[in-house]
Design an enzyme around this catalytic site. Sequence first.
Site, PDB file in Angstrom:
ATOM      1  N   TYR A   1       0.825  -1.194   0.076  1.00 28.44           N
ATOM      2  CA  TYR A   1       0.243   0.048  -0.007  1.00 28.44           C
ATOM      3  C   TYR A   1       0.814   1.344  -0.113  1.00 28.44           C
ATOM      4  O   TYR A   1       1.217   1.782  -1.046  1.00 28.44           O
ATOM      5  CB  TYR A   1      -1.137   0.003   1.168  1.00 28.44           C
ATOM      6  CG  TYR A   1      -2.204  -0.737   0.831  1.00 28.44           C
ATOM      7  CD1 TYR A   1      -3.355  -0.323   0.055  1.00 28.44           C
ATOM      8  CD2 TYR A   1      -2.445  -1.928   1.427  1.00 28.44           C
ATOM      9  CE1 TYR A   1      -4.320  -0.968  -0.218  1.00 28.44           C
ATOM     10  CE2 TYR A   1      -3.534  -2.846   1.114  1.00 28.44           C
ATOM     11  CZ  TYR A   1      -4.554  -2.317   0.254  1.00 28.44           C
ATOM     12  OH  TYR A   1      -5.549  -2.897  -0.112  1.00 28.44           O
TER      13      TYR A   1
ATOM     14  N   LYS B   1      -1.794   7.442  -3.706  1.00 30.86           N
ATOM     15  CA  LYS B   1      -2.300   7.708  -2.355  1.00 30.86           C
ATOM     16  C   LYS B   1      -1.742   9.104  -2.157  1.00 30.86           C
ATOM     17  O   LYS B   1      -2.257  10.186  -1.793  1.00 30.86           O
ATOM     18  CB  LYS B   1      -2.127   6.962  -1.340  1.00 30.86           C
ATOM     19  CG  LYS B   1      -3.194   5.624  -1.696  1.00 30.86           C
ATOM     20  CD  LYS B   1      -2.874   4.709  -0.331  1.00 30.86           C
ATOM     21  CE  LYS B   1      -3.831   3.321  -0.691  1.00 30.86           C
ATOM     22  NZ  LYS B   1      -5.341   3.636  -0.993  1.00 30.86           N
TER      23      LYS B   1
END
Length: 397
Positions: free
Chosen positions: A235, A244
């Site tokens: 992630y 992100k």
Amino acid sequence: MIIKPRVRGFICVTTHPAGCAASVREQIAYVARRGPIERGPKKVLVIGASTGYGLAARIAAAFGAGAATLGVFFERAPADAKPGTAGWYNSAAFHDEAAARGLQATSVNGDAFSDEIKHKTIDAIRRDLGQVDLVVYSAAAPRRTHPKTGVTHQSTLKPIGHAVRLRGIDTDNEAIKETLLQPATPDEIADTVAVMGGEDWRMWIDALDAAGVLADGAKTTAFTYLGEQVTHDIYWNGSIGEAKKDLDRTVLALRGKLAARGGDARVSVLKAVVTQASSAIPMMPLYLSLLFKVMKARGTHEGCIEQVDGLLRDSLYGAQPHVDAEGRLRADRLELDPAVQARVLELWDQVTDDNLYTLTDFAGYKAEFLRLFGFGIDGVDYDAPVEPNVRIPNLIE
């Protein structure tokens, strides 16, 4: 027709209309039990409104704050006795329940990344709502055709700089397996940012603002997941992490734009839940199965509706929002509780094929997965015939 679940890999290829409708009603009932959302939004656009967190946001806004809603999604209608997608049936049920309570609901079905759907949405806002005071961005897709270049970008779930070996569950065979993920190339990273970064969110806000359909004081939020140590390699530290970080950069410009008119823009960080997307990520079924086990034992387990309803009440429209050092709204605090994460890490390497069902809540994970498609919902007779041809009123395509 009688519809039963048929699972292939991380997809259930059948959906149950009555089950999806019952799931929507369950979420509405949860919001209603919590009472009205004080000072909540009144005219809401949800981009990615048909499943998961986006659907939960539409439900919370409508049935918690009494908001008129416009939902954008990309779903397949039923045809020739073949069921539609779960998002289609969820949205049809939402419209039915909203109409029964006198709540305005309009939906647009198409590619949210395209200029065409942005224009159709703006026209619908002008016609039905005038302006919107909340824009929720919850679009999730593996690829995006850029509206200006025509290039189709494909997102990639890979580490950066080095290969990573991940433990996970082979959900078809119910066995622990290890997956070696090779590092992403620069092009793969750039493509992932193009799909999952902040550009399309910014394009939406710019288009809405230029068209004059953003109310003074309007807020916008984009949903994201960050996770903790056990998931960081793929992630925050991987190709998706670059997207992100791009989202975090984008929100600063949007915040400045909206703040000039009394509004705000925030990234909202939500907890890990079972979605079609998360089930395809090699380590997530194992992580979620362990997380469910630990959080249920502590009485802190939450799904999409609990998360988003709490986000609206506590942070987006609360007097004391939960904000981190980067200015993000945080609804994932219970997942990131150090005691929860420590227990997940402690169990991580102990899970084997033999103890999968005892050390983890894999049974709960599987049940949540089937619920995504309308199966396993209390009160639904799955042996009874059901009509698959369900229409969505006020649908713009």
